[in-house]
Design an enzyme around this catalytic site. Structure first.
Site, PDB file in Angstrom:
ATOM      1  CD  GLU A 275       6.064 -14.770   7.363  1.00  7.57           C
ATOM      2  OE1 GLU A 275       6.138 -14.265   6.216  1.00  7.57           O
ATOM      3  OE2 GLU A 275       7.063 -15.058   8.024  1.00  7.57           O
ATOM      4  N   PRO A 276      -0.161 -14.506   6.935  1.00  7.55           N
ATOM      5  CG  PRO A 276      -2.242 -15.079   7.854  1.00  7.55           C
ATOM      6  CD  PRO A 276      -0.763 -15.344   8.000  1.00  7.55           C
ATOM      7  CE1 TYR A 318       2.784  -2.151  -5.328  1.00 10.59           C
ATOM      8  CE2 TYR A 318       0.682  -2.091  -4.185  1.00 10.59           C
ATOM      9  CZ  TYR A 318       2.060  -2.102  -4.159  1.00 10.59           C
ATOM     10  OH  TYR A 318       2.702  -2.078  -2.958  1.00 10.59           O
ATOM     11  CB  CYS A 343      -1.136  18.680  -8.619  1.00 12.90           C
ATOM     12  SG  CYS A 343      -2.418  19.765  -7.990  1.00 12.90           S
ATOM     13  CD  GLU A 344       2.273  12.491  -8.928  1.00 14.60           C
ATOM     14  OE1 GLU A 344       2.175  11.406  -9.561  1.00 14.60           O
ATOM     15  OE2 GLU A 344       3.083  12.682  -8.029  1.00 14.60           O
TER      16      GLU A 344
HETATM   17  C1  LIG Z   1       4.169  -8.744   2.863  1.00 20.66           C
HETATM   18  C2  LIG Z   1       4.589 -10.019   3.505  1.00 20.66           C
HETATM   19  C3  LIG Z   1       3.625 -10.943   3.945  1.00 20.66           C
HETATM   20  C4  LIG Z   1       2.151 -10.734   3.756  1.00 20.66           C
HETATM   21  O1  LIG Z   1       1.774 -10.834   2.429  1.00 20.66           O
HETATM   22  P1  LIG Z   1       0.203 -10.859   2.060  1.00 20.66           P
HETATM   23  O2  LIG Z   1       0.197 -10.948   0.593  1.00 20.66           O
HETATM   24  O3  LIG Z   1      -0.380  -9.585   2.562  1.00 20.66           O
HETATM   25  O4  LIG Z   1      -0.388 -12.045   2.712  1.00 20.66           O
HETATM   26  C5  LIG Z   1       4.066 -12.089   4.576  1.00 20.66           C
HETATM   27  N1  LIG Z   1       5.387 -12.332   4.759  1.00 20.66           N
HETATM   28  C6  LIG Z   1       6.338 -11.466   4.358  1.00 20.66           C
HETATM   29  C7  LIG Z   1       7.753 -11.798   4.591  1.00 20.66           C
HETATM   30  C8  LIG Z   1       5.973 -10.294   3.709  1.00 20.66           C
HETATM   31  O5  LIG Z   1       6.918  -9.454   3.278  1.00 20.66           O
END
Ligand SMILES: *Cc1c(COP(=O)(O)O)cnc(C)c1O
Length: 420
Positions: A275-276, A318, A343-344
């Site tokens: 899941e990139p 972050y 305005c912060e």
């Molecule tokens: C945010 C997220 C990702 C992607 O993370 P990256 O750091 O952008 O690769 C993949 N899987 C899940 C479950 C997430 O919450």
């Protein structure tokens, strides 16, 4: 590698001058490079060439623009979604439901039902009760939900606390020691098929060690589940690979990541899911902005730009670093603070930074803004919602309109007791 480079003295995205985009679309505006998205998608896939069967689900929360999703769908990427809204986006961009993974710790019953009805490929379950509810909804409709159990491996990803997700105290997944029992109970329910397990330990990971530690634990869990008689055919290894934000910063490459994955998962005999998000989108986009003022300061001048924390929230959220460079650099430098109009004091992008010298009216970019940029934008301070532009070669298109403050105002109502 990206496709933002100087040509004839001015920064271009591929073949299009950022000066042209600023003149025609206005600023602030996000600008994305199709070629960079494609390259990142290909390099990530190539890195996993020795990892066996692989399914790539782009984490669309990183950059959910529909045009971006279509570019990645054309590269064979499915989607990882975390809400019903993201599911609808992925489908509308042409990503088949069977290639979509649904993650997230707070999927509502309505969202589960919505996803089931379109034939979602995989639910990543975050707690036992979610699996029970999903199974019941599916069973009542004569359907079978395909699911994995998200496990919390209790690994410190070594990244910013707000984007760490794999420590025991984080809200995500079930504790790894309880996973076999929960998996067993869910697997026994009608209406659900438990295919395997999932993890995602955090984002912007700068070393592979925590990932390797987590994957190793998952490997042992898979062996235990199989020993208990469960046929496991999928393991979702999540996202999280970091990208360089600072000049010269070095991150693990997709090739190094892939080699580690191939080594650690050898013999698992499953379909590996990934899941990139950031690694695909981060360096494929910039935030183009205009200098409003250069305001004298006590120690350094403040470069006040027309982009603000509502357009790019990462520095405020972050303390994130985004490289700032002039669109037409003169070669001169200055030490300055960079801030937006909101305005912060939190609306500050950098303090005491060595940057290209800029003056009022100059254009500049924040680099590495393709991920977690526009998607987090708001209209705080009644500012317009920032638009997005996609470049391909010497063409560009506005792929998300600037939503004017007046349009947002028009969606508000005065109740009748205030207008009488
Ligand atoms: C945010 C997220 C990702 C992607 O993370 P990256 O750091 O952008 O690769 C993949 N899987 C899940 C479950 C997430 O919450």
């Amino acid at each position: 590698m990206d496709h933002f480079a100087l040509k004839d003295g001015a920064l271009h995205c591929e073949g299009v001058s950022l000066e042209t985009i600023a003149a025609e679309v206005g600023t602030p505006v996000y600008v994305y490079s199709t070629a960079t998205f494609e390259r990142h998608a290909q390099v990530f896939r190539e890195g996993l060439k020795d990892a066996g069967r692989v399914h790539l689900a782009y984490a669309i929360k990183a950059n959910p623009n529909r045009a971006v999703l279509r570019v990645l769908a054309n590269q064979g990427y499915g989607a990882d979604v975390v809400s019903g809204g993201e599911l609808a986006r992925a489908l509308s961009a042409g990503i088949p439901a069977s290639d979509i993974v649904f993650s997230g710790v707070g999927k509502t019953r309505d969202e589960l039902a919505q996803a089931l009805s379109v034939g979602l490929g995989q639910f990543n379950l975050e707690l036992e009760e979610e699996g029970q509810v999903l199974a019941a909804i599916a069973h009542a409709q004569g359907m079978t939900a395909q699911a994995t159990l998200r496990v919390n491996p209790d690994v410190d990803a070594g990244t910013h606390a707000k984007i760490s997700t794999g420590k025991a105290e984080n809200k995500f997944g079930v504790p790894i020691d309880q996973a076999p029992a929960i998996f067993g109970r869910l697997a026994a329910l009608p209406g659900i098929r438990m295919r395997g397990v999932a993890i995602h330990i955090g984002s912007q990971l700068s070393t592979l060690d925590p990932l390797e530690a987590a994957f190793t634990r998952i490997g042992r869990l898979v062996a235990n589940l199989r020993a208990a008689g469960h046929p496991i055919d999928r393991v979702d290894l999540g996202g999280g690979l970091g990208v360089p934000y600072r000049p010269g910063e070095v991150m693990p490459s997709p090739a190094e990541f892939g080699a580690m994955v191939a080594r650690v998962t050898r013999g698992w005999d499953v379909e590996l899911m990934f899941e990139p998000g950031r690694v695909i989108a981060g360096n494929a986009g910039v935030l183009l902005t205009k200098v409003i003022w250069v305001k004298p300061g006590v120690t350094n001048p403040y470069v006040i730009v027309d982009a603000a924390m509502n357009d790019l929230a990462r520095p405020a959220l972050y303390d994130a670093y985004h490289d700032f460079v002039a669109v037409r650099p003169t070669g001169e430098r200055m030490i300055a603070n960079i801030a937006g109009p909101v305005c912060e004091s939190g609306d500050t992008f950098a303090m005491g930074r060595d940057i290209d010298r800029v003056v009022s009216g100059d254009l500049a970019i924040f680099r590495t803004a393709g991920a977690y940029g526009a998607t987090m934008a708001s209209t705080y301070n009644s500012r317009a919602l920032v638009p997005e532009v996609l470049v391909s070669g010497d063409k560009y298109a506005v792929v998300a309109d600037r939503i004017a403050a007046e349009t947002i105002l028009a969606a508000e109502r005065l109740p009748d007791w205030l207008t009488a």
